[in-house]
Scaffold this motif. Sequence first.
Motif, mmCIF file in Angstrom:
data_model
loop_
_atom_site.group_PDB
_atom_site.id
_atom_site.type_symbol
_atom_site.label_atom_id
_atom_site.label_comp_id
_atom_site.label_asym_id
_atom_site.label_seq_id
_atom_site.Cartn_x
_atom_site.Cartn_y
_atom_site.Cartn_z
ATOM 1 N N ALA A 250 36.822 -1.008 -5.508
ATOM 2 C CA ALA A 250 35.959 -0.096 -6.248
ATOM 3 C C ALA A 250 34.685 -0.759 -6.781
ATOM 4 N N LEU A 251 34.823 -1.906 -7.437
ATOM 5 C CA LEU A 251 33.674 -2.469 -8.156
ATOM 6 C C LEU A 251 32.459 -2.710 -7.271
ATOM 7 N N PRO A 252 32.590 -3.323 -6.071
ATOM 8 C CA PRO A 252 31.403 -3.542 -5.252
ATOM 9 C C PRO A 252 30.681 -2.235 -4.886
ATOM 10 N N PHE A 253 31.444 -1.160 -4.685
ATOM 11 C CA PHE A 253 30.802 0.114 -4.378
ATOM 12 C C PHE A 253 30.057 0.657 -5.587
ATOM 13 N N GLY A 254 30.586 0.415 -6.774
ATOM 14 C CA GLY A 254 29.859 0.809 -7.974
ATOM 15 C C GLY A 254 28.562 0.032 -8.130
ATOM 16 N N ILE A 255 28.633 -1.271 -7.897
ATOM 17 C CA ILE A 255 27.422 -2.095 -7.997
ATOM 18 C C ILE A 255 26.429 -1.708 -6.906
ATOM 19 N N GLY A 256 26.934 -1.428 -5.705
ATOM 20 C CA GLY A 256 26.051 -1.009 -4.623
ATOM 21 C C GLY A 256 25.302 0.266 -4.962
ATOM 22 N N ALA A 257 26.003 1.256 -5.520
ATOM 23 C CA ALA A 257 25.346 2.511 -5.911
ATOM 24 C C ALA A 257 24.325 2.268 -7.005
ATOM 25 N N TRP A 258 24.659 1.394 -7.929
ATOM 26 C CA TRP A 258 23.731 1.034 -9.012
ATOM 27 C C TRP A 258 22.446 0.426 -8.431
ATOM 28 N N ARG A 259 22.600 -0.473 -7.468
ATOM 29 C CA ARG A 259 21.416 -1.101 -6.868
ATOM 30 C C ARG A 259 20.597 -0.113 -6.046
ATOM 31 N N LEU A 260 21.215 0.958 -5.595
ATOM 32 C CA LEU A 260 20.466 1.999 -4.868
ATOM 33 C C LEU A 260 19.647 2.872 -5.807
ATOM 34 N N GLY A 261 19.939 2.775 -7.128
ATOM 35 C CA GLY A 261 19.185 3.556 -8.114
ATOM 36 C C GLY A 261 20.010 4.582 -8.848
ATOM 37 N N ALA A 262 21.332 4.622 -8.591
ATOM 38 C CA ALA A 262 22.183 5.629 -9.227
ATOM 39 C C ALA A 262 22.498 5.303 -10.678
ATOM 40 N N GLY A 263 22.313 4.051 -11.075
ATOM 41 C CA GLY A 263 22.580 3.647 -12.454
ATOM 42 C C GLY A 263 21.375 2.972 -13.063
ATOM 43 N N ARG A 264 21.556 2.421 -14.227
ATOM 44 C CA ARG A 264 20.450 1.760 -14.924
ATOM 45 C C ARG A 264 20.924 0.439 -15.519
ATOM 46 N N ALA A 265 20.011 -0.528 -15.555
ATOM 47 C CA ALA A 265 20.299 -1.820 -16.174
ATOM 48 C C ALA A 265 19.937 -1.803 -17.651
ATOM 49 N N ARG A 266 18.919 -1.011 -18.023
ATOM 50 C CA ARG A 266 18.484 -0.881 -19.415
ATOM 51 C C ARG A 266 18.470 0.594 -19.790
ATOM 52 N N LYS A 267 18.619 0.878 -21.091
ATOM 53 C CA LYS A 267 18.689 2.267 -21.542
ATOM 54 C C LYS A 267 17.474 3.074 -21.109
ATOM 55 N N GLU A 268 16.309 2.407 -21.048
ATOM 56 C CA GLU A 268 15.074 3.137 -20.753
ATOM 57 C C GLU A 268 14.811 3.328 -19.253
ATOM 58 N N ASP A 269 15.655 2.742 -18.405
ATOM 59 C CA ASP A 269 15.453 2.893 -16.961
ATOM 60 C C ASP A 269 15.690 4.343 -16.530
ATOM 61 N N LEU A 270 14.957 4.766 -15.498
ATOM 62 C CA LEU A 270 15.156 6.096 -14.929
ATOM 63 C C LEU A 270 16.216 6.036 -13.829
ATOM 64 N N VAL A 271 17.047 7.066 -13.770
ATOM 65 C CA VAL A 271 18.070 7.174 -12.737
ATOM 66 C C VAL A 271 17.513 7.984 -11.568
ATOM 67 N N GLN A 272 17.818 7.552 -10.344
ATOM 68 C CA GLN A 272 17.459 8.335 -9.161
ATOM 69 C C GLN A 272 18.665 9.225 -8.826
ATOM 70 N N HIS A 273 18.513 10.509 -9.083
ATOM 71 C CA HIS A 273 19.660 11.410 -9.004
ATOM 72 C C HIS A 273 20.236 11.527 -7.599
ATOM 73 N N ALA A 274 19.415 11.328 -6.569
ATOM 74 C CA ALA A 274 19.910 11.483 -5.199
ATOM 75 C C ALA A 274 20.489 10.194 -4.632
ATOM 76 N N ALA A 275 20.334 9.080 -5.351
ATOM 77 C CA ALA A 275 20.829 7.796 -4.854
ATOM 78 C C ALA A 275 22.346 7.715 -4.971
ATOM 79 N N GLY A 276 22.968 7.023 -4.038
ATOM 80 C CA GLY A 276 24.411 6.835 -4.136
ATOM 81 C C GLY A 276 25.050 6.492 -2.811
ATOM 82 N N ILE A 277 26.360 6.610 -2.780
ATOM 83 C CA ILE A 277 27.151 6.258 -1.594
ATOM 84 C C ILE A 277 28.133 7.395 -1.306
ATOM 85 N N GLU A 278 28.259 7.732 -0.050
ATOM 86 C CA GLU A 278 29.239 8.718 0.403
ATOM 87 C C GLU A 278 30.249 7.988 1.283
ATOM 88 N N LEU A 279 31.520 8.044 0.905
ATOM 89 C CA LEU A 279 32.579 7.384 1.667
ATOM 90 C C LEU A 279 33.112 8.343 2.724
#
Length: 433
Positions: free
Chosen positions: A346-375
């Motif tokens: 699970a964890l690498p897929f979570g980090i991968g989605a984060w690096r695609l823009g689905a998450g944020r590193a800082r509170k002020e970062d913008l999220v890319q709503h369409a970014a992610g991974i489909e298994l």
Amino acid sequence: MSAVEPFDAVDVIKGKRDRRELATDEIDWLVDAYTRGVVADEQMSAFTMATFLNGMTRREIRDLTLAMIASGERMDFSGLSKPTVDKHSTGGVGDKITLPLMPLVAVFGVAVPQLSGRGLGHTGGTLDKLESIPGWRASLSNDEILAQLEADGGVICAAGSGLAPADRKLYALRDTTATVEAIPLIASSIMSKKIAEGTGALVLDVKFGSGAFMQDIERSKELARTMVELGTDAGVATSALITNMNVPLGRAIGNANEVAESVEVLAGGGPSDVRALTVALAREMLDLVGMTDVDVEAALDDGRAMDKWNAVIRAQGGDPTAPLPQARETHVVTADRDGVLVEQHALPFGIGAWRLGAGRARKEDLVQHAAGIELHAKPGDAVRAGQPLFTLSADEPARFPRALDALEGAWRIGDAGEAVQDGGPLIADRIRA
């Protein structure tokens, strides 16, 4: 002339450093003084580290939780014509359960006040997911929350800044002082907000496994027991399910794609694990408010939960029929051989989605709503060479290489008959007071 403080921060820190059980009035003062700025960040940092190393008794954790609640306002749902029950998850990869769960429980005449947050790191926040829906708004006034709960039975919105402000300040400090994992601090952080929220009953979804906040199941159980005790001591009917996060939950990891998968569940379909966990948590929530003889799965299959979802989304300005955002770029990873998918961590897929823009590193970062991974495959599925295993989505193709780096070694194809990754049962335990 400034008021004389009844305690000295150094004495309180020293007490916890030396494993002394702190008095209630010491803890009350410490939290209040920190909120007021009398106790400095470096002093509170020393206290959190002493707590991390030496722990707290049940009474101390209860006092810490109540002091954080007292630092702000409390919501009051006693005027509603229906009982209230909430759910909190410790978060994981592909964990979108709040979205189908809230309308499903609300079908049965129960009010579900889901005051949620935004994600930081690899676990996406519920509000980030819902903000994929055109027009939907997260910020509601207390009056709007009450009116929507009475009319529609459910709400998912941002928690007000007035709830447990001491926790917000302490949470940011823990993140920078390597004390996030301290169970007394985690438990008081979660439960101060949930108790201040005013719900009458609460179910906790405490994750364990590679993609969870607490990877060790025994630590997850300890956290769950501590939180159940806190809720019970505060007069909130509380229980916990210990659930598996070794493998991503469902097939969608991101924001808009997790909304789409949630809608599939509300339509009676969707991945079996997402449906199973949604149903289990709904039964647990309804059981806490005395509703044990209801057919939860029927409400998914006959359209009632979907109707409730549509009503709640519209009540917050969203259009449930509008197309969800689509990423501009995709990258498909295919199987390099015939065989069986035997591992998917699970964890690498979570980090991968984060690096695609689905998450944020800082509170002020913008999220890319369409970014992610489909298994396209889960452990145990047979695959053929060239068959898609998963698809990465992002608005900038430059994000793909780092995401693929994170996924290196995250899955493995074995031969037919080879043992498949055994993450254990989806629901490993149930904890009640």
